[in-house]
Design a protein around this motif. Structure first.
Motif, PDB file in Angstrom:
ATOM      1  N   LEU A 133      -0.659   2.516   0.211  1.00  0.00           N
ATOM      2  CA  LEU A 133      -0.685   2.802  -1.224  1.00  0.00           C
ATOM      3  C   LEU A 133      -1.184   4.213  -1.501  1.00  0.00           C
ATOM      4  CD1 LEU A 133      -1.966  -0.553  -2.730  1.00  0.00           C
ATOM      5  CD2 LEU A 133       0.173   0.582  -3.276  1.00  0.00           C
ATOM      6  N   SER A 134      -2.232   4.604  -0.808  1.00  0.00           N
ATOM      7  CA  SER A 134      -2.764   5.955  -1.005  1.00  0.00           C
ATOM      8  C   SER A 134      -1.755   7.009  -0.577  1.00  0.00           C
ATOM      9  CB  SER A 134      -4.055   6.134  -0.210  1.00  0.00           C
ATOM     10  OG  SER A 134      -5.013   5.209  -0.620  1.00  0.00           O
ATOM     11  N   TRP A 166       1.687   6.813   0.007  1.00  0.00           N
ATOM     12  CA  TRP A 166       2.947   6.868  -0.730  1.00  0.00           C
ATOM     13  C   TRP A 166       2.723   7.270  -2.186  1.00  0.00           C
ATOM     14  CZ3 TRP A 166       6.878   7.633   2.093  1.00  0.00           C
ATOM     15  CH2 TRP A 166       7.003   7.033   3.341  1.00  0.00           C
ATOM     16  N   SER A 167       1.576   6.940  -2.769  1.00  0.00           N
ATOM     17  CA  SER A 167       1.258   7.416  -4.124  1.00  0.00           C
ATOM     18  C   SER A 167       1.078   8.925  -4.130  1.00  0.00           C
ATOM     19  CB  SER A 167      -0.015   6.756  -4.650  1.00  0.00           C
ATOM     20  OG  SER A 167       0.146   5.382  -4.761  1.00  0.00           O
ATOM     21  N   ILE A 217       3.890   7.418  -8.863  1.00  0.00           N
ATOM     22  CA  ILE A 217       3.974   6.001  -9.245  1.00  0.00           C
ATOM     23  C   ILE A 217       5.089   5.288  -8.494  1.00  0.00           C
ATOM     24  CG2 ILE A 217       4.464   4.443 -11.172  1.00  0.00           C
ATOM     25  CD1 ILE A 217       3.046   6.454 -12.990  1.00  0.00           C
ATOM     26  N   ALA A 240       3.801   4.280  -5.226  1.00  0.00           N
ATOM     27  CA  ALA A 240       2.901   3.134  -5.294  1.00  0.00           C
ATOM     28  C   ALA A 240       3.684   1.829  -5.390  1.00  0.00           C
ATOM     29  CB  ALA A 240       1.957   3.273  -6.489  1.00  0.00           C
ATOM     30  N   ALA A 248       5.305   1.241  -1.854  1.00  0.00           N
ATOM     31  CA  ALA A 248       4.422   1.372  -0.692  1.00  0.00           C
ATOM     32  C   ALA A 248       4.510   0.181   0.255  1.00  0.00           C
ATOM     33  CB  ALA A 248       2.975   1.568  -1.157  1.00  0.00           C
TER      34      ALA A 248
END
Length: 109
Positions: A63-64, A66-67, A72, A75, A78
């Motif tokens: 998540l970290s 790909w964000s 967004i 996220a 991800a």
């Protein structure tokens, strides 16, 4: 989020047009909202957790990352992207260590 709204708002509007009262659309809205929330927050995560077997740390890092890369949209994508990477790496002998690093051991039930 958008899928939940698409699943809740049209039937609620239809109930308002059909019954022309405030109680019937409220019952439809609350009933469908409860069903959507239960499915989205309980059923889907439980099924995805069993089938994907990604470690929580891998999900947080994904998540970290790909964000940071795509904002967004990253996220949102991800977990599917990380699952695809794990599945691809698991298919090759030289990268199976990376797939094992990102996934949890599957439980036999």
């Amino acid at each position: 989020m958008v899928g939940n709204l698409v699943g809740i708002v049209p039937p609620t509007l239809f109930a308002f047009v059909q019954f022309q009262t405030k109680t019937a659309p409220a019952i439809v809205f609350l009933g469908l909202a409860a069903i959507q929330l239960a499915i989205s927050n309980v059923v889907y995560p439980m099924l995805q957790g069993r089938s994907l077997a990604l470690s929580p740390l891998a999900i947080i890092v994904a998540l970290s990352f790909w964000s940071w890369v795509w904002g967004i949209a990253g996220a949102v994508l991800a977990v599917p992207l990380t699952a695809a990477i794990v599945i691809t790496c698991d298919g090759f002998q030289s990268t199976q260590w990376f797939a094992r690093l990102l996934s949890e051991p599957r439980r036999r039930e």
